[in-house]
Design an enzyme around this catalytic site. Structure first.
Site, PDB file in Angstrom:
ATOM      1  N   ASN A 115       0.812  -1.223   0.000  1.00  0.00           N
ATOM      2  CA  ASN A 115       0.000   0.000   0.000  1.00  0.00           C
ATOM      3  C   ASN A 115       0.847   1.276   0.000  1.00  0.00           C
ATOM      4  O   ASN A 115       0.474   2.276  -0.605  1.00  0.00           O
ATOM      5  CB  ASN A 115      -0.984   0.001   1.165  1.00  0.00           C
ATOM      6  N   GLY A 188       2.184  -5.661   7.072  1.00  0.00           N
ATOM      7  CA  GLY A 188       1.141  -6.256   6.246  1.00  0.00           C
ATOM      8  C   GLY A 188      -0.052  -6.689   7.065  1.00  0.00           C
ATOM      9  O   GLY A 188      -0.396  -6.080   8.079  1.00  0.00           O
ATOM     10  N   GLU A 210       4.151  -4.990  11.952  1.00  0.00           N
ATOM     11  CA  GLU A 210       3.375  -3.759  11.810  1.00  0.00           C
ATOM     12  C   GLU A 210       2.126  -4.119  11.010  1.00  0.00           C
ATOM     13  O   GLU A 210       2.188  -4.302   9.796  1.00  0.00           O
ATOM     14  CB  GLU A 210       4.206  -2.677  11.102  1.00  0.00           C
ATOM     15  N   CYS A 244      -3.018   1.657   6.586  1.00  0.00           N
ATOM     16  CA  CYS A 244      -3.250   0.848   7.785  1.00  0.00           C
ATOM     17  C   CYS A 244      -3.747   1.677   8.960  1.00  0.00           C
ATOM     18  O   CYS A 244      -4.399   1.149   9.865  1.00  0.00           O
ATOM     19  CB  CYS A 244      -1.987   0.083   8.171  1.00  0.00           C
ATOM     20  N   GLU A 334     -11.150  -5.457   9.094  1.00  0.00           N
ATOM     21  CA  GLU A 334     -10.500  -4.258   8.573  1.00  0.00           C
ATOM     22  C   GLU A 334     -10.914  -4.069   7.124  1.00  0.00           C
ATOM     23  O   GLU A 334     -10.813  -4.982   6.305  1.00  0.00           O
ATOM     24  CB  GLU A 334      -8.979  -4.384   8.673  1.00  0.00           C
TER      25      GLU A 334
END
Length: 456
Positions: A115, A188, A210, A244, A334
């Site tokens: 991303n 990820g 993360e 994120c 999410e």
């Protein structure tokens, strides 16, 4: 697999030669990385446009300039970070000197995300270089154009004896994570994170994860609704919602819900026009599989704004959704896309209950002019990062760490915190030969016990 074993052996050999230890060498590598970002800006921006539809201004701000600022901050402070850190010594050990000596971990693996495929690959590398490590870095295969640019050009800038770039699919990542690295850094999703932890376990390789999660934004009635709406729209629909730490859902005091929705609509139109599909400033979904998943989430939902999509270019409009059931995937999973569920609440306490019923989020946002209300959120909600009266902006502060808590991640980085993540702070005590007090030696006695408890 033998290829990756040989690559790791090569880097381990380099590390043990001491090449990466001098701070001067680390600085030179950081300067080379900066040169790569400057000289290869055009192909990187073009690759980001191809992979994600990122406007060059957005790409500069969130990818390249972010990294250049990180490098500048690291170069400014690395001499101090790398020095031994003095700590106190208990009276019983006097005379002595105690210190924590930062030591590189060795050879590390960095797995990037798609991303923000430049930033999320190279920001951990900045920290790894600063701490004196060798590294294998693997760009995400989903941002294939960016991976190609990095694999083609970055080796021309960094010391090839210490840094290797590996490309490939998820199978390559799986094989790499099975190797005995000194640390693995992964950015990820949660499912891949579980696989990485399982692969790292036999070697007891420490891992930084993360991840993400459902980051809430709470909007109280006393906030400035116009400013709040602009800041939420920017933070949510940047990179087409594929961030994120983007607000994943809104909890809005019911008395201002309609006003906020209208303000959000105005902000979306102000940013992206009446037809966001034709706006150069609005991005695209990374690939068709993710696009189909997001479009599927909208089936049967009450769409207050947006909802348009096109599979030809993986476009999904900035979308506001209301009346979402609490057990719908929009409220349990999410989203990672440009869909924003809006849920009415009666009070800050109700917002806290809703948020705490879910796994700990990576980011928490709240908008209010009442400091007591904001302090209430700080006290009662566990989150990786918190930002009040704005979104995403905490990422600009090099003095603050970034990382998750619980299922939103483990470990942290940025600035000194990244340096420490890729270092072992080795405790070293050096004593002198004088004043060899015999109290600790046998034979023991009640008097010695009493004196030892006094000195301890």
């Amino acid at each position: 697999m033998n290829t990756w074993h040989n690559l790791l052996d090569e880097l381990n050999h380099t590390y043990h030669t001491g090449l990466t230890r001098p701070v001067s060498w680390r600085k030179q590598q950081l300067q080379q990385l900066r040169q790569f970002l400057v000289e290869q800006e055009a192909p990187l921006l073009e690759a980001l446009r191809t992979d994600l539809g990122k406007h060059p201004s957005e790409a500069r701000l969130t990818e390249l300039q972010f990294l250049l600022t990180d490098i500048k901050h690291t170069l400014k402070h690395i001499n101090r970070w790398a020095k031994p850190r003095k700590v106190g010594t208990p009276m019983l050990a006097w005379p002595a000197k105690s210190e924590l000596v930062p030591e590189p971990l060795g050879t590390v693996l960095i797995l990037g995300a798609w991303n923000y495929p430049v930033q999320l690959l190279l920001a951990p590398l900045i920290a790894a270089i600063a701490a004196g490590n060798c590294a294998i870095i693997k760009p995400s295969e989903h941002a294939s154009e960016v991976a190609t640019v990095i694999a083609r050009h970055l080796p021309d800038y960094l010391d090839s004896a210490a840094f290797k770039i590996v490309t490939g699919d998820v199978q390559v990542s799986a094989e790499l994570t099975q190797l005995p690295f000194d640390h693995i850094f992964y950015t990820g999703g949660e499912n891949a994170a579980r696989s990485i932890l399982a692969a790292a376990a036999p070697n007891l390789t420490p891992v930084t994860l993360e991840l993400g999660g459902k980051s809430p934004a709470v909007v109280m009635a006393d906030c400035d609704l116009a400013v709040t709406a602009r800041r939420i729209v920017w933070g949510k629909f940047l990179n087409a919602g594929q961030t994120c730490i983007a607000p994943d859902y809104l909890l809005v005091e019911s008395s201002v819900q309609d006003q906020l929705i209208n303000a959000l609509k105005r902000a979306i139109t102000e940013f992206y026009g009446d037809e966001p599909q034709h706006s150069d400033d609005y991005g695209r979904i990374i690939h068709s599989q993710h696009h189909q998943r997001l479009v599927g989430l909208l089936e049967g939902q009450t769409i207050a704004f947006g909802g348009d999509s096109s599979g030809k270019d993986n476009y999904l409009a900035p979308t506001l959704v209301t009346n979402v059931a609490a057990d719908h995937p929009l409220m349990t999973d999410e989203i990672f896309g440009p869909i924003l569920p809006i849920v009415p609440i009666d009070s800050a306490n109700q917002a806290i209950e809703i948020i705490n019923a879910k796994p700990k989020p990576l980011a928490l946002y709240a908008f209010s002019k009442n400091q007591r209300t904001l302090s209430q959120f700080t006290r009662h909600i566990a989150a990786g990062n918190v930002c009040y009266n704005d979104t995403l902006m905490f990422m600009l502060n090099d003095e603050m760490p970034f990382g998750g808590v619980g299922r939103s991640g483990m470990g942290r980085y940025h600035g000194k915190f990244g340096f420490d993540t890729f270092s072992h702070l080795k405790p070293v005590m050096t004593r002198r030969f004088i004043l060899d007090v015999a109290l600790r030696y046998p034979p023991y006695s009640k008097l010695k016990d009493k004196l030892l408890s006094w000195f301890s």
